[in-house]
Design an enzyme around this catalytic site. Sequence first.
Site: not given
Length: 178
Positions: A46, A51, A101-102, A143-144, A147
């Site tokens: 995701g 991000q 997470c990235l 999660h996304e 963000h």
Amino acid sequence: MSLLPLFEYPHPILRQKAKPVETVDEELRRFLDDMLETMYADKGVGLAAPQVGVSKRVIVIDAHQHEEDESGDFRPGQPMYLVNPEIVWHSEETILFCEGCLSVPGQNADVERFQSVRVKYLDYDGNSQEIEASDYEAVVLQHEIDHLDGILYIDHLSRLKRDMLLKKLKKYRESHEK
């Protein structure tokens, strides 16, 4: 398509509430395609626009990727583009899931999330859609969407666990700078 730069914690854009998208047009679709390509290149499931440094309420996910071979490469499963996603319902049941997470590279921690969610959004063509998801896919969506509200998965941890994770992140970065 092109790869976009990833912004990592503690970059301030990751803490901003993203702005709603007014219209789904060709420029936004190109951006969504670039986001998806960036997500796959970094082996994510995701990615949210903040991000990659853009304050827009858009995410891409693919919770159904398949590992292709011994090299660890993944092939697309069911990529989704979600514009202005909003959780309109969630189950009372929760699950504990180990998240990474990235934007917080090399780290992960158990986070409690709703087991099931229903999300309303605009698709790639600007059509109104709803998806009901459970378990892993529900976790990825939550999660996304977090963000987009300036929330990172580490914010769901106790202060002690978050501090320990951030110390590990510092050591991870130091070891990867060499």
